[in-house]
Design an enzyme around this catalytic site. Structure first.
Site, PDB file in Angstrom:
ATOM      1  N   ASN A 121       0.882  -1.164   0.000  1.00  0.00           N
ATOM      2  CA  ASN A 121       0.000   0.000   0.000  1.00  0.00           C
ATOM      3  C   ASN A 121       0.919   1.213   0.000  1.00  0.00           C
ATOM      4  O   ASN A 121       1.444   1.613   1.034  1.00  0.00           O
ATOM      5  CB  ASN A 121      -0.883  -0.044   1.250  1.00  0.00           C
ATOM      6  CG  ASN A 121      -1.899   1.079   1.266  1.00  0.00           C
ATOM      7  OD1 ASN A 121      -1.832   2.002   0.448  1.00  0.00           O
ATOM      8  ND2 ASN A 121      -2.830   1.017   2.193  1.00  0.00           N
ATOM      9  N   LYS A 150       3.353   0.852   3.155  1.00  0.00           N
ATOM     10  CA  LYS A 150       2.920  -0.219   4.068  1.00  0.00           C
ATOM     11  C   LYS A 150       3.032  -1.537   3.333  1.00  0.00           C
ATOM     12  O   LYS A 150       2.725  -1.608   2.142  1.00  0.00           O
ATOM     13  CB  LYS A 150       1.448  -0.012   4.459  1.00  0.00           C
ATOM     14  CG  LYS A 150       1.247   0.956   5.580  1.00  0.00           C
ATOM     15  CD  LYS A 150      -0.190   0.841   6.094  1.00  0.00           C
ATOM     16  CE  LYS A 150      -0.731   2.203   6.405  1.00  0.00           C
ATOM     17  NZ  LYS A 150      -2.136   2.376   6.358  1.00  0.00           N
ATOM     18  N   ARG A 178      -2.497  -2.163  -3.507  1.00  0.00           N
ATOM     19  CA  ARG A 178      -3.747  -1.447  -3.298  1.00  0.00           C
ATOM     20  C   ARG A 178      -3.683  -0.190  -4.154  1.00  0.00           C
ATOM     21  O   ARG A 178      -2.792   0.643  -3.972  1.00  0.00           O
ATOM     22  CB  ARG A 178      -3.882  -1.069  -1.832  1.00  0.00           C
ATOM     23  CG  ARG A 178      -5.088  -0.212  -1.611  1.00  0.00           C
ATOM     24  CD  ARG A 178      -5.283   0.093  -0.168  1.00  0.00           C
ATOM     25  NE  ARG A 178      -6.557   0.741  -0.006  1.00  0.00           N
ATOM     26  CZ  ARG A 178      -6.810   1.656   0.906  1.00  0.00           C
ATOM     27  NH1 ARG A 178      -5.889   2.000   1.761  1.00  0.00           N
ATOM     28  NH2 ARG A 178      -7.997   2.195   0.978  1.00  0.00           N
ATOM     29  N   HIS A 216     -13.230   1.973  -0.377  1.00  0.00           N
ATOM     30  CA  HIS A 216     -13.239   0.840   0.572  1.00  0.00           C
ATOM     31  C   HIS A 216     -13.789  -0.434  -0.072  1.00  0.00           C
ATOM     32  O   HIS A 216     -14.242  -1.344   0.626  1.00  0.00           O
ATOM     33  CB  HIS A 216     -14.106   1.134   1.826  1.00  0.00           C
ATOM     34  CG  HIS A 216     -13.532   2.169   2.746  1.00  0.00           C
ATOM     35  ND1 HIS A 216     -14.313   3.125   3.358  1.00  0.00           N
ATOM     36  CD2 HIS A 216     -12.262   2.392   3.161  1.00  0.00           C
ATOM     37  CE1 HIS A 216     -13.545   3.900   4.111  1.00  0.00           C
ATOM     38  NE2 HIS A 216     -12.299   3.479   4.011  1.00  0.00           N
ATOM     39  N   GLY A 261     -13.571   3.174   9.983  1.00  0.00           N
ATOM     40  CA  GLY A 261     -12.182   3.327  10.408  1.00  0.00           C
ATOM     41  C   GLY A 261     -11.887   4.809  10.536  1.00  0.00           C
ATOM     42  O   GLY A 261     -12.789   5.593  10.858  1.00  0.00           O
ATOM     43  N   ARG A 310     -12.602  14.033   8.442  1.00  0.00           N
ATOM     44  CA  ARG A 310     -13.380  14.525   7.295  1.00  0.00           C
ATOM     45  C   ARG A 310     -14.825  14.784   7.697  1.00  0.00           C
ATOM     46  O   ARG A 310     -15.406  14.031   8.467  1.00  0.00           O
ATOM     47  CB  ARG A 310     -13.373  13.512   6.148  1.00  0.00           C
ATOM     48  CG  ARG A 310     -12.007  13.329   5.536  1.00  0.00           C
ATOM     49  CD  ARG A 310     -12.057  12.321   4.390  1.00  0.00           C
ATOM     50  NE  ARG A 310     -10.822  11.558   4.382  1.00  0.00           N
ATOM     51  CZ  ARG A 310     -10.729  10.270   4.095  1.00  0.00           C
ATOM     52  NH1 ARG A 310     -11.808   9.579   3.753  1.00  0.00           N
ATOM     53  NH2 ARG A 310      -9.574   9.665   4.133  1.00  0.00           N
ATOM     54  N   ASP A 338      -9.299  10.415  16.900  1.00  0.00           N
ATOM     55  CA  ASP A 338      -9.304   8.986  17.195  1.00  0.00           C
ATOM     56  C   ASP A 338     -10.505   8.648  18.086  1.00  0.00           C
ATOM     57  O   ASP A 338     -10.734   9.300  19.104  1.00  0.00           O
ATOM     58  CB  ASP A 338      -7.987   8.662  17.924  1.00  0.00           C
ATOM     59  CG  ASP A 338      -7.765   7.175  18.044  1.00  0.00           C
ATOM     60  OD1 ASP A 338      -6.979   6.650  17.237  1.00  0.00           O
ATOM     61  OD2 ASP A 338      -8.371   6.547  18.928  1.00  0.00           O
ATOM     62  N   GLY A 352     -11.805  -0.575  12.290  1.00  0.00           N
ATOM     63  CA  GLY A 352     -11.402  -0.240  13.660  1.00  0.00           C
ATOM     64  C   GLY A 352     -12.538   0.083  14.623  1.00  0.00           C
ATOM     65  O   GLY A 352     -12.651  -0.540  15.684  1.00  0.00           O
ATOM     66  N   GLU A 369     -15.451  -2.760  14.519  1.00  0.00           N
ATOM     67  CA  GLU A 369     -15.084  -4.037  15.156  1.00  0.00           C
ATOM     68  C   GLU A 369     -14.877  -3.898  16.658  1.00  0.00           C
ATOM     69  O   GLU A 369     -15.069  -4.852  17.402  1.00  0.00           O
ATOM     70  CB  GLU A 369     -13.779  -4.571  14.532  1.00  0.00           C
ATOM     71  CG  GLU A 369     -13.951  -5.023  13.100  1.00  0.00           C
ATOM     72  CD  GLU A 369     -12.618  -5.219  12.394  1.00  0.00           C
ATOM     73  OE1 GLU A 369     -11.614  -5.554  13.053  1.00  0.00           O
ATOM     74  OE2 GLU A 369     -12.573  -5.021  11.160  1.00  0.00           O
ATOM     75  N   GLU A 417      -8.115  -6.203   4.554  1.00  0.00           N
ATOM     76  CA  GLU A 417      -7.921  -5.798   3.156  1.00  0.00           C
ATOM     77  C   GLU A 417      -6.685  -6.457   2.554  1.00  0.00           C
ATOM     78  O   GLU A 417      -6.672  -6.802   1.378  1.00  0.00           O
ATOM     79  CB  GLU A 417      -7.821  -4.269   3.070  1.00  0.00           C
ATOM     80  CG  GLU A 417      -9.176  -3.611   3.246  1.00  0.00           C
ATOM     81  CD  GLU A 417      -9.104  -2.133   3.597  1.00  0.00           C
ATOM     82  OE1 GLU A 417      -8.683  -1.817   4.726  1.00  0.00           O
ATOM     83  OE2 GLU A 417      -9.486  -1.307   2.762  1.00  0.00           O
TER      84      GLU A 417
HETATM   85  P1  ADP Z   1      -7.842   3.000   9.033  1.00  0.00           P
HETATM   86  O1  ADP Z   1      -8.945   3.667   8.299  1.00  0.00           O
HETATM   87  O2  ADP Z   1      -6.669   3.894   9.285  1.00  0.00           O
HETATM   88  O3  ADP Z   1      -7.481   1.620   8.541  1.00  0.00           O
HETATM   89  P2  ADP Z   1      -8.865   1.567  11.360  1.00  0.00           P
HETATM   90  O4  ADP Z   1      -9.788   0.662  10.635  1.00  0.00           O
HETATM   91  O5  ADP Z   1      -7.665   0.987  12.004  1.00  0.00           O
HETATM   92  O6  ADP Z   1      -8.448   2.821  10.500  1.00  0.00           O
HETATM   93  O7  ADP Z   1      -9.736   2.315  12.493  1.00  0.00           O
HETATM   94  C1  ADP Z   1      -9.190   3.296  13.302  1.00  0.00           C
HETATM   95  C2  ADP Z   1     -10.270   3.784  14.262  1.00  0.00           C
HETATM   96  O8  ADP Z   1     -10.698   2.687  15.090  1.00  0.00           O
HETATM   97  C3  ADP Z   1      -9.778   4.870  15.222  1.00  0.00           C
HETATM   98  O9  ADP Z   1     -10.748   5.895  15.332  1.00  0.00           O
HETATM   99  C4  ADP Z   1      -9.658   4.127  16.534  1.00  0.00           C
HETATM  100  O10 ADP Z   1      -9.823   4.968  17.638  1.00  0.00           O
HETATM  101  C5  ADP Z   1     -10.783   3.143  16.430  1.00  0.00           C
HETATM  102  N1  ADP Z   1     -10.619   2.047  17.395  1.00  0.00           N
HETATM  103  C6  ADP Z   1      -9.698   1.071  17.403  1.00  0.00           C
HETATM  104  N2  ADP Z   1      -9.844   0.296  18.515  1.00  0.00           N
HETATM  105  C7  ADP Z   1     -10.872   0.813  19.222  1.00  0.00           C
HETATM  106  C8  ADP Z   1     -11.519   0.499  20.464  1.00  0.00           C
HETATM  107  N3  ADP Z   1     -11.116  -0.537  21.191  1.00  0.00           N
HETATM  108  N4  ADP Z   1     -12.542   1.267  20.856  1.00  0.00           N
HETATM  109  C9  ADP Z   1     -12.950   2.316  20.135  1.00  0.00           C
HETATM  110  N5  ADP Z   1     -12.401   2.672  18.974  1.00  0.00           N
HETATM  111  C10 ADP Z   1     -11.369   1.945  18.511  1.00  0.00           C
END
Ligand code: ADP
Length: 374
Positions: free
Chosen positions: A7, A14, A71, A160, A190, A221, A261, A306, A309, A360
């Site tokens: 990526n 990455k 990707r 996505h 995410g 965003r 975050d 993220g 899940e 992914e």
């Molecule tokens: P990306 O789009 O960069 O791949 P991810 O799919 O890793 O992102 O998602 C990142 C988001 O998931 C962040 O906002 C992070 O805070 C959130 N996240 C990850 N673990 C947890 C958790 N245990 N509780 C709440 N939010 C989480």
């Protein structure tokens, strides 16, 4: 069946090394600060790749890489499937640069770096837009003069896609059906976030549009806003660059709370965070209601990525808004931690609510192996 998944971004690369036979992740990492020698970064993508080759050497245990899967963010209207890369394909990806000025040129730099280092290596491009090539015209066309589509390709593309396709397959498997039978709504939440309406295994609508800015409230965003706000701010003296920064980097959860975050927003537990979570969950619930209509009655709602899940709190906020659809969450199931695909709805829910982890890189590795015919 050893696939290196790349990526490639403008300043980072990455990578994951995957064995598609066992599904194993043999190595993974990120090389950052490409072009920033002052801070110890590699001079260019070529040098970054040398670092990757060094990092994965021990994981290879003497085996060789069979193919590289990339990707690629934007496949425009042409690419609806992963393709074997040759010079003509590289030029086609470059022709899409105006549509993804940050991403596609960086993806091509990664492809060229591999071709330079391993000239005979089969390389496959897997496009983030491809899964959404099935959108019907009433979903992809904006209500603006047709010239804008003809001249500039202005339409909804959606992103996505690799994740949505992978999650469609896994959700269908969890429900004991083929992917082609799956009709439901998938929320990929995410840092970037989008939601897709899937009918009989195909994407028929998605919340990201011409760019990944449209739709849900994201980490930085804004998602949907009235476009006149841009015109207003232009007249107030904002520059194009400032507007770009504002909507792509300073808005969303960050704009509302100061944190991009989700964990920080949830932990802060203050009124601004509460408001932001209400806005974000309300926005997603509205899309779910709309997509329930779009697919002619969803048979499942799926959370992934993220936030989808891991944040039971956010899932709860969203599903609590879906009472009108007869969809209800099981509090205990929703709060359980797990890495496996699972159902979190209560028995009286009109359709199941699922949590399905996305991957992914696994999807790109599998697609690459399939194209190369390993
Ligand atoms: P990306 O789009 O960069 O791949 P991810 O799919 O890793 O992102 O998602 C990142 C988001 O998931 C962040 O906002 C992070 O805070 C959130 N996240 C990850 N673990 C947890 C958790 N245990 N509780 C709440 N939010 C989480």
């Amino acid at each position: 069946m050893i696939v290196l998944v790349i990526n490639s971004g403008s300043s980072s690369l990455k990578y994951q090394l995957r064995d598609t036979g066992s599904g194993e992740r043999l190595a993974e990492g990120i090389v950052e600060r490409i072009g920033d020698r002052a801070h110890g970064g590699p001079a260019d993508h070529q040098e970054a790749l040398e670092q990757v080759a060094k990092n994965i050497d021990s994981a290879l245990e003497g085996k060789t890489i069979d193919a590289v899967g990339h990707r690629v963010v934007h496949g425009g209207e042409r690419f609806s499937e992963p393709v074997l890369i040759n010079n003509e394909i590289i030029r086609a990806i470059e022709r899409l640069n105006p549509l993804a000025p940050l991403h596609n040129p960086a993806n091509v730099q990664g492809i060229r770096a591999i071709a330079e280092k391993w000239p005979d290596m089969p390389q496959v491009a897997v496009f983030d837009t491809a899964f959404h090539r099935s959108l019907p015209e009433h979903a992809w066309r904006y209500a603006v003069p047709g010239d804008l589509y003809k001249k500039f390709g202005i339409r909804r593309y959606g992103f996505h896609g690799t994740s949505f396709e992978y999650v469609t397959q896994r959700a269908a498997a969890l429900l004991g059906m083929q992917a082609a039978q799956f009709t439901g709504i998938i929320a990929h939440l995410g840092n970037g976030a989008s939601v897709t309406a899937v009918q009989n295994g195909r994407s028929i609508d998605t919340s990201m549009g011409f760019t990944p800015l449209e739709g849900l409230v994201m980490g930085t965003r804004s998602g949907d806003i009235d476009p006149s706000i841009l015109l207003f701010l232009l007249r107030e003296g904002y520059s194009e660059h400032q507007l770009d920064q504002l909507l792509n980097r300073e808005s969303g959860l960050r704009g509302l709370t100061g944190h991009n975050d989700m964990r920080s927003v949830e932990e802060a537990d203050d009124p601004a965070g509460e408001t932001a979570l209400e806005i974000a969950s309300y926005r997603l619930a509205k899309y779910i209601g709309g997509y329930h209509v779009a697919v002619g009655g969803a048979q499942a709602l799926v959370f992934t990525a993220g936030i989808g899940e891991n944040s039971w709190r956010f899932r709860e906020r969203v599903v609590k808004r879906l009472g009108a659809l007869g969809v209800f969450i099981d509090d205990a199931e929703n709060r359980k931690k797990s890495d496996s695909p699972r159902e979190i709805s209560s028995e009286d829910s009109a359709f199941p609510v699922l949590v399905v982890p996305t991957d992914e890189e696994a999807a790109i590795a599998e697609a690459t192996a399939a194209v190369v015919g390993l």
